[in-house]
Design an enzyme around this catalytic site. Structure first.
Site, PDB file in Angstrom:
ATOM      1  N   SER A 187      -9.445   1.466   7.717  1.00 14.82           N
ATOM      2  CA  SER A 187      -8.644   1.500   6.430  1.00 14.82           C
ATOM      3  C   SER A 187      -8.415   0.135   5.826  1.00 14.82           C
ATOM      4  O   SER A 187      -8.150  -0.071   4.725  1.00 14.82           O
ATOM      5  CB  SER A 187      -7.478   2.403   6.319  1.00 14.82           C
ATOM      6  OG  SER A 187      -8.100   3.791   6.224  1.00 14.82           O
ATOM      7  N   LYS A 190       0.933  -1.236  -0.061  1.00 18.72           N
ATOM      8  CA  LYS A 190      -0.077   0.034   0.012  1.00 18.72           C
ATOM      9  C   LYS A 190       0.739   1.407  -0.055  1.00 18.72           C
ATOM     10  O   LYS A 190       1.850   1.267   0.781  1.00 18.72           O
ATOM     11  CB  LYS A 190      -0.799   0.079   1.358  1.00 18.72           C
ATOM     12  CG  LYS A 190      -1.699   1.228   1.477  1.00 18.72           C
ATOM     13  CD  LYS A 190      -2.762   1.196   2.575  1.00 18.72           C
ATOM     14  CE  LYS A 190      -3.461   2.311   2.897  1.00 18.72           C
ATOM     15  NZ  LYS A 190      -4.195   2.488   4.198  1.00 18.72           N
ATOM     16  N   SER A 235      -8.787   3.374   3.345  1.00 18.93           N
ATOM     17  CA  SER A 235      -8.085   3.722   2.192  1.00 18.93           C
ATOM     18  C   SER A 235      -7.020   2.736   1.601  1.00 18.93           C
ATOM     19  O   SER A 235      -6.341   2.889   0.538  1.00 18.93           O
ATOM     20  CB  SER A 235      -6.982   4.862   3.125  1.00 18.93           C
ATOM     21  OG  SER A 235      -6.169   4.343   4.070  1.00 18.93           O
TER      22      SER A 235
END
Length: 478
Positions: A172, A72, A148
């Protein structure tokens, strides 16, 4: 190995094949690239697949020996690799250090082969940015993959890799797990180090981990990634045994508090409430004692904590922009983040103390309300994956204050446990009537990931999800 075989295996089994010399790490990376080339143009989950992916380092005999892994693009850094946080503010930025998370991932055998999309600076539970575009959900391309950890969720669900990194400061990891039909564990505060340059992310709210498809992968990843380092602000009790070994231990008879009502302004979808009740019944049949609990905190105080945490955190942006040689305006930040930054500048120092006091109070209130329970059972999200245009970081359909309030409310069952520091896991136990995943959350006592994983294992066996695949999947025959 064919692509269909690769996409069907979890990370644990792929590593076993590598150690048994049935396949090589390079072959797996080539299959990941093939999956990427086939699927990523549709879902836009991977922002960069490394040109030198076949030569990236990694242990040849760790628990995940040779397994392709995506990072990520926020929270964890690789020295010399791009780290852009989904934002034009960081465009082209290359850190000079590896995070401890990355070091431990490589030592465990994972091959970091690229970066996944994220919402700008990790803000928003949706999956669209100016810089990266829209990341689409493999279960329904018109729905968000969740934020996210958007790209990680979509990439794992679509079979590009069996596991990818995630981070969670208010949901997230668990949002994309719920929306994309994955296992998403948020470990206890202090279990995984954020060092060497982020030991206290989000003032204790944020933790790093992975998104994956099986409980054994989650347990093995916790063994690989856990560890404390000098400078870490939280000391946490260490496990009695390896988490993988916990999966062979009985769960015992537990007392479980179950949430069947709304905890904030966004109402709980009746279909999801029914699936939580179905899970509660399954736990009762396993011998656990289950009883309903009400909201363990004030919805208004929780909303103020979540929105206030943004303002406190954004006070650092000016120094970061200066270090990058950039200014903060609409050429570097999306409008929502710019509005948050501008308001943060006007708030007095005492505002931070107010936010920290709210966090303390919510931790106390939740701790007092749930101390009698070994586990909590809740929805992960109050609804299934939202349409992409539900709201926008450009504030076209919803002003900033309303957007932050809504974003906090949709995370009503998950953000609070980021604040308390308790371990919590989203399990892909069900699908909705219209074919979207429904995540169910199990929350444990602080530092007790072992009980969470054992019960998650039992639910994986009782309500198996391994055979379910989204319509957009690398292993589907053309």
């Amino acid at each position: 190995m064919k692509l269909q075989e690769y996409a069907a295996y979890d990370a644990t089994e792929l590593a076993e094949l590598v150690r048994g010399r049935d396949v090589t790490a390079v072959e797996l990376i080539r299959l990941a690239r093939e999956a990427h080339d086939r699927i990523n143009p549709t879902i836009n989950a991977v922002i960069e697949l490394y040109d030198d992916a076949e030569s990236v380092p990694g242990s040849d005999d760790g628990p995940f020996a040779g397994v392709p892994f995506l990072r990520k693009d926020i929270s964890s850094t690789e020295a010399g690799r791009l780290y852009e946080c989904g934002s034009r503010l960081y465009r082209g930025y290359r850190p000079t250090v590896d995070s401890y998370f990355v070091e431990r991932a490589r030592a465990g055998g994972l091959r970091l082969i690229g970066r996944t999309t994220t919402t700008e600076l990790g803000v928003s539970g949706l999956s669209e940015t100016v810089m990266c575009g829209i990341t689409r959900n493999p279960w329904n391309l018109d729905r968000t993959a969740g934020g996210s950890s958007s790209g990680s969720g979509a990439a794992v669900a679509a079979g590009i890799v069996p596991m990818a990194s995630a981070s969670d400061g208010g949901g997230s990891t668990r949002i994309p797990a719920s929306y994309c039909g994955l296992v998403g564990l948020n470990p206890s505060r202090g279990r995984i180090s954020g060092g060497p340059n982020g030991q206290d992310p989000g003032h204790g709210m944020s933790r790093r981990f992975v998104l994956c498809r099986t409980i054994r992968d989650a347990a093995a990843a916790l063994d690989v990634l856990s560890g404390s380092y000098p400078g870490d602000p939280f000391l946490i009790p260490q496990p009695k045994r390896a988490y993988v070994e916990e999966l062979s231990q009985p769960a015992g008879r537990l007392k479980v508090g179950v949430a069947l009502s709304s905890w904030a302004e966004v109402k709980l979808d009746p279909e999801i409430r029914d699936r939580v009740a179905e899970t509660a019944k399954a736990l009762e049949e396993m011998g656990h004692v289950v009883e309903e609990i009400g909201p363990p905190f004030s919805a208004s105080e929780y909303r103020e904590l979540i929105t206030g945490s943004y303002y406190v955190g954004y006070s650092r942006l000016e120094a970061q922009a200066r270090a990058l040689g950039r200014k903060l305006d609409q050429t570097t930040l999306e409008l929502l983040n710019l509005v948050i930054y501008e308001k943060a500048k006007t708030l007095p120092l005492s505002y931070a103390e107010k936010v920290f006091e709210l966090m303390r109070k919510i931790r106390f209130d939740v701790g007092s309300a749930v101390q009698a329970y070994d586990l909590l059972l809740t929805p992960t999200m109050a609804h299934t994956a939202l349409p992409h245009d539900t709201y926008s970081m450009n504030l076209g359909s919803m002003p900033a204050d309303k957007l932050l309030t809504f974003d906090a409310a949709i995370c009503q069952y998950i953000g609070v446990f980021s604040a308390t520091g308790q371990p919590s896991i989203s399990l892909p136990l069900f699908d909705s009537a219209d074919g979207l995943p429904i995540g169910i959350q199990i929350v444990g006592r602080f530092a007790d990931e072992a009980t969470v994983l054992r019960v998650a294992r039992d639910l994986e066996q009782a309500i198996p999800w391994a055979s379910r695949r989204p319509p957009v999947f690398a292993g589907t025959s053309e």
